[in-house]
Design an enzyme around this catalytic site. Structure first.
Site, PDB file in Angstrom:
ATOM      1  N   GLY A   1       0.841  -1.205   0.000  1.00  0.00           N
ATOM      2  CA  GLY A   1       0.000   0.000   0.000  1.00  0.00           C
ATOM      3  C   GLY A   1       0.865   1.241   0.000  1.00  0.00           C
ATOM      4  O   GLY A   1       0.603   2.204   0.706  1.00  0.00           O
TER       5      GLY A   1
ATOM      6  N   GLY B   1      -0.907   7.838   0.960  1.00  0.00           N
ATOM      7  CA  GLY B   1      -1.180   7.872   2.399  1.00  0.00           C
ATOM      8  C   GLY B   1       0.016   7.520   3.269  1.00  0.00           C
ATOM      9  O   GLY B   1       1.150   7.903   2.989  1.00  0.00           O
TER      10      GLY B   1
ATOM     11  N   SER C   1      -5.077   0.068  14.262  1.00  0.00           N
ATOM     12  CA  SER C   1      -5.913   1.240  14.529  1.00  0.00           C
ATOM     13  C   SER C   1      -6.433   1.142  15.948  1.00  0.00           C
ATOM     14  O   SER C   1      -6.711   0.055  16.454  1.00  0.00           O
ATOM     15  CB  SER C   1      -7.080   1.286  13.559  1.00  0.00           C
ATOM     16  OG  SER C   1      -8.098   2.120  14.069  1.00  0.00           O
TER      17      SER C   1
ATOM     18  N   TYR D   1     -14.249  -3.303   9.717  1.00  0.00           N
ATOM     19  CA  TYR D   1     -12.954  -2.618   9.769  1.00  0.00           C
ATOM     20  C   TYR D   1     -12.281  -2.838  11.119  1.00  0.00           C
ATOM     21  O   TYR D   1     -11.114  -3.242  11.196  1.00  0.00           O
ATOM     22  CB  TYR D   1     -13.129  -1.119   9.512  1.00  0.00           C
ATOM     23  CG  TYR D   1     -11.832  -0.376   9.476  1.00  0.00           C
ATOM     24  CD1 TYR D   1     -10.988  -0.480   8.375  1.00  0.00           C
ATOM     25  CD2 TYR D   1     -11.413   0.400  10.549  1.00  0.00           C
ATOM     26  CE1 TYR D   1      -9.768   0.176   8.347  1.00  0.00           C
ATOM     27  CE2 TYR D   1     -10.199   1.064  10.528  1.00  0.00           C
ATOM     28  CZ  TYR D   1      -9.380   0.950   9.419  1.00  0.00           C
ATOM     29  OH  TYR D   1      -8.172   1.595   9.398  1.00  0.00           O
TER      30      TYR D   1
END
Lengths: 268, 286
Positions: free
Chosen positions: B8, B12, B141, B166
């Site tokens: 990724g 970001g 997270s 999520y």
């Protein structure tokens, strides 16, 4: 329960395969995409304790279907449920599409579905109830300019399913016809729905929920399933508003949406 | 020169971390989904720092076949250029989905990308990690604290909610790291999870519905720039000896959810192995 599913490697077919496997049903899956079939088989067997048989088949080719049927007969497989999911559409107005593609819509959506339904009904497991699901569409409720062939092919399935349901009633078989609006299958499909604006999103329903309720309803003996309140209302409108008016409104709406969709693609 | 792999890495947190690590002298191997975006990310890193050693690999990690393919490409690269050694693997690629969508295997997208892809990639690159006594870092997270594992319906087919999916996938990240340390720590590798905090990225605007995208557009404005959490990744890659903790935020250890137990970690390991078709994880049979 032994379930036969067409179009099982993607979209609604894959969602139904998942739902069936989670209920412990054994599966026979077919799709034109051989690699996709192998992958969903692998995924299902890793997740659930069920038997999954797969055989790639081009349902529009009688030879390919015969080959699959003899495979089924060699293994002496009988069925209790048939989910006719395979179907297709090509974007664009009638005169703008390839001739063979237009014919293929009817060949797969209708002719192939009849062929499979007839063949699998012959391979029912004796002494047990049987269940058939056809996937029509919200589009079957209206004449649809710019999606004319598709909508008519789905209308065929709707009427056929309702009739067959009566024919099979005394043979302890239930026929359900599913008429979904949009289904959230892939990010690409969702982008296609987004360009239709508010109505596109509002008529779209969660895939896994539609899969679950489809099974619940066919098992409960229901005959037609239109997912979502708005879709139920729209299908009701399709019955009372003159068809030529509906067609005019739809042409206006789809022209806008398809222009956006097609120009969006040209830019990429 | 120490080599790190980061997934990724085209936008970001991934891009800023790749940029920072390249600046600090690491050989950076980035993985991205789109060839053109990989090219752009590479140009952006190199234009700022001409000395940077950056290579990009293209793969859509949602699909297990793509994870397997890119892993073998990376292994060949490591064998050829890095003596088969990988100093760190940063499993950062992740997604948010408003709808329950499935991969080719029929796995839910967030579970498949946010957890399984990293689980499988770590397995496939394990020999190279062991050779360098390397580190595995997941992007977690703080939201993992708001949920538990739904063992009876991991893919959340019954009651799908984007946020629950999520959060659970982020809980999986910590459980996976804990499992790696407990089951395979003896091989010399070390696993961590970074809580980046609220970061101004586009994760909530990619392939999500209007509502999620709308909310995220407001929320992300309060986020810090992705170069801030990048420091924590760099810290965990650089620090010698390897830090002892599991969950880090702004260079410091942080408390994690009570759901993060050895029992849950082992259970997730077993299920994930089955879902990826792995018999001997990390090439070790238990």
């Amino acid at each position: 329960m032994n379930v036969f599913i067409t179009g099982a490697a993607g979209g609604l077919g894959r969602a139904l395969a998942n739902e069936c496997a989670s209920r412990g049903y054994n599966l026979f899956l077919t799709d034109v995409n051989e690699e996709g079939l192998a992958r969903i088989k692998r995924g299902l067997e890793r997740q659930f304790d069920v038997a999954v048989a797969v055989k790639a088949c081009d349902l529009t080719s009688p030879e390919s279907v015969d080959e699959m049927l003899s495979f089924i007969d060699r293994h002496r497989i009988g069925f209790d449920m048939l989910l006719n999911i395979a179907g297709l559409d090509f974007e664009g107005g009638f005169t703008r599409r390839e001739r063979e593609n237009i014919v293929k819509i009817v060949t797969l959506n209708d002719a192939a579905t009849l062929r499979i339904t007839h063949a699998i009904l012959e391979r029912r497991r004796p002494g047990r109830p049987f269940y058939v699901v056809f996937v029509s569409s919200l589009a079957s409720m209206f004449p649809m300019p710019l999606k004319a062939t598709y909508a008519a092919s789905k209308r065929f399935l709707l009427d056929f399913a309702i009739s067959l349901r009566q024919e099979l009633k005394r043979q302890s078989a239930n026929v359900l016809v599913l008429c979904p609006g949009g289904l959230a299958t892939t990010p690409e499909a969702m982008r296609g729905i987004e360009v239709q604006g508010f109505w596109g999103k509002a008529t779209t329903n969660p895939l896994e929920e539609v899969a679950r309720k489809t099974l619940d309803r066919v098992l409960a003996g229901k005959g037609i399933y239109v997912p979502g309140l708005l879709n139920k209302f729209l299908s009701f409108c399709g019955k009372i508003i003159p068809r030529s008016w509906v067609a005019a409104v739809i042409r206006w709406r789809w022209e806008n949406a398809q222009n956006k969709w097609l120009t969006g693609h040209d830019n990429i | 020169m120490k080599t790190i792999v980061i997934t990724g890495a085209t936008s970001g947190i991934g891009l800023e971390t790749a940029r920072l690590l390249a600046r600090q002298g690491f050989n950076v191997l980035g993985v991205g989904r789109d060839e053109e975006r990989c090219q752009r990310a590479k140009e952006s890193i190199v234009s700022e720092n001409p000395e940077a050693s950056v290579t990009f690999f293209t793969a859509d990690l949602l699909h297990q076949r793509e994870v397997t393919r890119v892993a073998s490409e990376i292994r060949s690269y490591l064998d050829e250029h890095c003596n088969g050694e990988l100093h760190a693997l940063i499993n950062n690629a992740g997604c948010v989905r408003s709808w329950h969508m499935t991969t080719e295997e029929g796995y839910e997208h967030q579970f498949a990308l946010n957890h399984l892809a990293g689980f499988l990639l770590t397995h496939l690159l394990f020999p190279a990690l062991v050779k360098a006594r390397g580190r595995v870092i997941m992007t977690g997270s703080e939201s993992h604290k708001g949920t538990r594992m739904h063992w009876n319906d991991l893919m959340l087919r019954r009651r799908y909610n984007p946020l629950t999916a999520y959060k659970q996938s982020k809980l999986c990240n910590i459980l996976f790291a804990k499992g790696l340390n407990e089951l395979y720590g003896a091989s010399g590798i070390r696993a961590y999870v970074v809580d980046p905090g609220l970061v101004n990225t586009n994760i909530g605007n990619k392939e999500t519905g209007r509502l999620v995208s709308f909310i995220w557009s407001f929320r992300k404005r309060h986020g810090m720039p992705p170069s801030v959490p990048a420091e924590t990744y760099a810290f965990l890659c650089r620090q010698e000896p390897a830090p002892e903790g599991l969950y880090y935020h702004r260079l410091e250890e942080k408390a994690y959810s009570r759901q993060v137990t050895s029992e849950n970690a082992r259970l997730l390991f077993e299920i994930s192995k089955r879902l990826c078709g792995i018999e001997d994880y990390a090439g070790v049979s238990e």
